[in-house]
Write a protein that holds these residues in place. Structure first.
Motif, mmCIF file in Angstrom:
data_model
loop_
_atom_site.group_PDB
_atom_site.id
_atom_site.type_symbol
_atom_site.label_atom_id
_atom_site.label_comp_id
_atom_site.label_asym_id
_atom_site.label_seq_id
_atom_site.Cartn_x
_atom_site.Cartn_y
_atom_site.Cartn_z
ATOM 1 N N ASN A 8 -52.193 -27.708 -87.234
ATOM 2 C CA ASN A 8 -52.273 -26.269 -86.992
ATOM 3 C C ASN A 8 -51.452 -25.554 -88.060
ATOM 4 O OD1 ASN A 8 -52.410 -23.691 -86.044
ATOM 5 N ND2 ASN A 8 -51.658 -24.166 -83.977
ATOM 6 N N HIS A 9 -52.106 -24.760 -88.893
ATOM 7 C CA HIS A 9 -51.404 -24.119 -90.014
ATOM 8 C C HIS A 9 -50.496 -22.982 -89.573
ATOM 9 C CE1 HIS A 9 -54.793 -25.673 -92.886
ATOM 10 N NE2 HIS A 9 -53.923 -26.613 -92.538
ATOM 11 N N LEU A 10 -50.674 -22.485 -88.358
ATOM 12 C CA LEU A 10 -49.807 -21.457 -87.781
ATOM 13 C C LEU A 10 -49.775 -20.179 -88.623
ATOM 14 C CD1 LEU A 10 -46.808 -23.739 -86.735
ATOM 15 C CD2 LEU A 10 -48.632 -22.887 -85.272
ATOM 16 N N GLY A 11 -50.807 -19.954 -89.434
ATOM 17 C CA GLY A 11 -50.876 -18.725 -90.224
ATOM 18 C C GLY A 11 -49.806 -18.641 -91.298
ATOM 19 N N ARG A 12 -49.349 -19.779 -91.814
ATOM 20 C CA ARG A 12 -48.270 -19.807 -92.800
ATOM 21 C C ARG A 12 -48.643 -20.734 -93.945
ATOM 22 N NH1 ARG A 12 -46.318 -18.689 -87.946
ATOM 23 N NH2 ARG A 12 -44.414 -17.445 -87.756
ATOM 24 N N THR A 13 -47.970 -20.558 -95.057
ATOM 25 C CA THR A 13 -48.135 -21.498 -96.158
ATOM 26 C C THR A 13 -47.433 -22.798 -95.823
ATOM 27 O OG1 THR A 13 -46.156 -20.676 -97.271
ATOM 28 C CG2 THR A 13 -48.257 -19.602 -97.811
ATOM 29 N N ALA A 14 -47.675 -23.830 -96.608
ATOM 30 C CA ALA A 14 -47.094 -25.145 -96.326
ATOM 31 C C ALA A 14 -45.575 -25.105 -96.398
ATOM 32 C CB ALA A 14 -47.646 -26.173 -97.307
ATOM 33 N N SER A 15 -45.016 -24.426 -97.384
ATOM 34 C CA SER A 15 -43.568 -24.371 -97.526
ATOM 35 C C SER A 15 -42.927 -23.577 -96.391
ATOM 36 C CB SER A 15 -43.197 -23.751 -98.876
ATOM 37 O OG SER A 15 -43.736 -22.449 -98.982
ATOM 38 N N HIS A 16 -43.578 -22.469 -96.011
ATOM 39 C CA HIS A 16 -43.055 -21.659 -94.902
ATOM 40 C C HIS A 16 -43.116 -22.438 -93.593
ATOM 41 C CE1 HIS A 16 -43.181 -17.519 -92.640
ATOM 42 N NE2 HIS A 16 -42.170 -18.292 -92.262
ATOM 43 N N ARG A 17 -44.213 -23.133 -93.372
ATOM 44 C CA ARG A 17 -44.377 -23.913 -92.147
ATOM 45 C C ARG A 17 -43.353 -25.045 -92.084
ATOM 46 N NH1 ARG A 17 -49.252 -24.459 -92.783
ATOM 47 N NH2 ARG A 17 -49.342 -26.517 -93.769
ATOM 48 N N LYS A 42 -46.080 -26.994 -79.711
ATOM 49 C CA LYS A 42 -46.874 -28.212 -79.878
ATOM 50 C C LYS A 42 -46.721 -28.775 -81.290
ATOM 51 C CE LYS A 42 -50.306 -27.221 -76.320
ATOM 52 N NZ LYS A 42 -51.728 -26.937 -76.037
ATOM 53 N N ALA A 43 -46.634 -27.882 -82.288
ATOM 54 C CA ALA A 43 -46.401 -28.350 -83.650
ATOM 55 C C ALA A 43 -44.997 -28.929 -83.790
ATOM 56 C CB ALA A 43 -46.610 -27.195 -84.634
ATOM 57 N N LEU A 44 -44.023 -28.312 -83.122
ATOM 58 C CA LEU A 44 -42.644 -28.805 -83.189
ATOM 59 C C LEU A 44 -42.512 -30.165 -82.518
ATOM 60 C CD1 LEU A 44 -39.619 -28.412 -83.778
ATOM 61 C CD2 LEU A 44 -39.462 -27.136 -81.626
ATOM 62 N N ARG A 45 -43.248 -30.371 -81.444
ATOM 63 C CA ARG A 45 -43.180 -31.655 -80.736
ATOM 64 C C ARG A 45 -43.613 -32.805 -81.648
ATOM 65 N NH1 ARG A 45 -46.671 -31.713 -75.444
ATOM 66 N NH2 ARG A 45 -48.273 -31.390 -77.013
ATOM 67 N N LYS A 46 -44.677 -32.598 -82.404
ATOM 68 C CA LYS A 46 -45.130 -33.634 -83.340
ATOM 69 C C LYS A 46 -44.152 -33.824 -84.492
ATOM 70 C CE LYS A 46 -49.467 -33.802 -84.400
ATOM 71 N NZ LYS A 46 -50.840 -33.445 -84.849
ATOM 72 N N TYR A 47 -43.364 -32.804 -84.784
ATOM 73 C CA TYR A 47 -42.420 -32.866 -85.904
ATOM 74 C C TYR A 47 -41.113 -33.560 -85.503
ATOM 75 C CZ TYR A 47 -39.749 -31.099 -89.948
ATOM 76 O OH TYR A 47 -38.991 -31.004 -91.088
ATOM 77 N N VAL A 48 -40.622 -33.280 -84.296
ATOM 78 C CA VAL A 48 -39.271 -33.718 -83.935
ATOM 79 C C VAL A 48 -39.254 -35.070 -83.220
ATOM 80 C CG1 VAL A 48 -39.106 -32.635 -81.653
ATOM 81 C CG2 VAL A 48 -37.067 -32.827 -83.084
ATOM 82 N N GLU A 49 -40.308 -35.435 -82.525
ATOM 83 C CA GLU A 49 -40.250 -36.689 -81.756
ATOM 84 C C GLU A 49 -40.138 -37.932 -82.642
ATOM 85 O OE1 GLU A 49 -42.759 -37.265 -78.477
ATOM 86 O OE2 GLU A 49 -42.027 -35.491 -77.420
#
Length: 203
Positions: A8-17, A42-49
């Motif tokens: 999910n790009h979350l409406g941001r660029t890759a560096s901002h995301r 949901k994006a944070l869950r995939k990042y932090v777990e």
């Protein structure tokens, strides 16, 4: 169309995301819960777990890898010193998302994402629920409950039947006498008294 696009790009660029998720992960580790939108959670869950899983092995390589994602010394220290001890016995699923309604401005769906092992209220309720009888929604469970209820009713009946057998010398004659008295007609006691009187006169 975005068929097969899992990110999910979350409406941001890759560096901002990347910077946003890194900052949110550090805040989650330090404060144990963060209020945000459901999409970001949901994006944070995939990042932090994966970072929480990596923290279970406290090595220099693991610390440097986590620091590359978090970019925060305090959160890395908290992660390896405190959080890793709490999640040591948990095989994944370290976070929980609790939906809290919709935001007033843009009607975005809001939630709270938190570390599972730091919510004491949920932990106590889960322990009491496991201690109590587990309820299932399957129909097969009714058969077991019916069998258990029939066994429970049969057990007291067997106990009551066993009581006269233990006191056979004392209680059995009394029970037989009551049974005979119940079966006899009302005229029967009068006849027995007359026969007793005749035997007395004969003596």
């Amino acid at each position: 169309m975005r068929h097969g696009k899992k990110v999910n790009h979350l409406g941001r660029t890759a560096s901002h995301r990347k910077a946003m998720l890194s900052n949110m992960a550090a805040s989650l580790i330090l404060h144990k819960r963060v209020s945000t939108t459901v999409a970001k959670a949901k994006a944070l869950r995939k990042y932090v777990e994966p970072l929480l899983t990596k923290s279970k092995s406290d090595t220099t390589h693991s610390r440097r890898t986590c620091f590359a994602y978090l970019q925060n010394k305090e959160s890395v220290k908290e992660l390896f010193d405190e959080v890793s001890v709490k999640v040591a016995n948990r095989p994944g699923g370290y976070t929980r998302i609790l939906k809290t309604g919709y935001r007033l401005g843009d009607n975005a769906e809001m939630c709270v994402i938190e570390l599972v092992d730091y919510n004491e209220d949920m932990l106590t309720s889960a322990s009491t629920a496991t201690g109590a009888a587990k309820k299932t929604r399957r129909r097969g469970g009714k058969k077991g409950s019916d069998a258990a209820s029939t066994e429970a009713t049969a057990a007291p009946a067997a106990e009551t039947k066993a009581v006269p057998a233990t006191d056979a010398g004392t209680t059995a004659p009394a029970v037989e006498a009551q049974a005979q008295a119940a079966t006899e007609t009302p005229d029967a006691p009068a006849e027995s008294t007359d026969s007793n009187d005749e035997t007395k006169d004969a003596q």
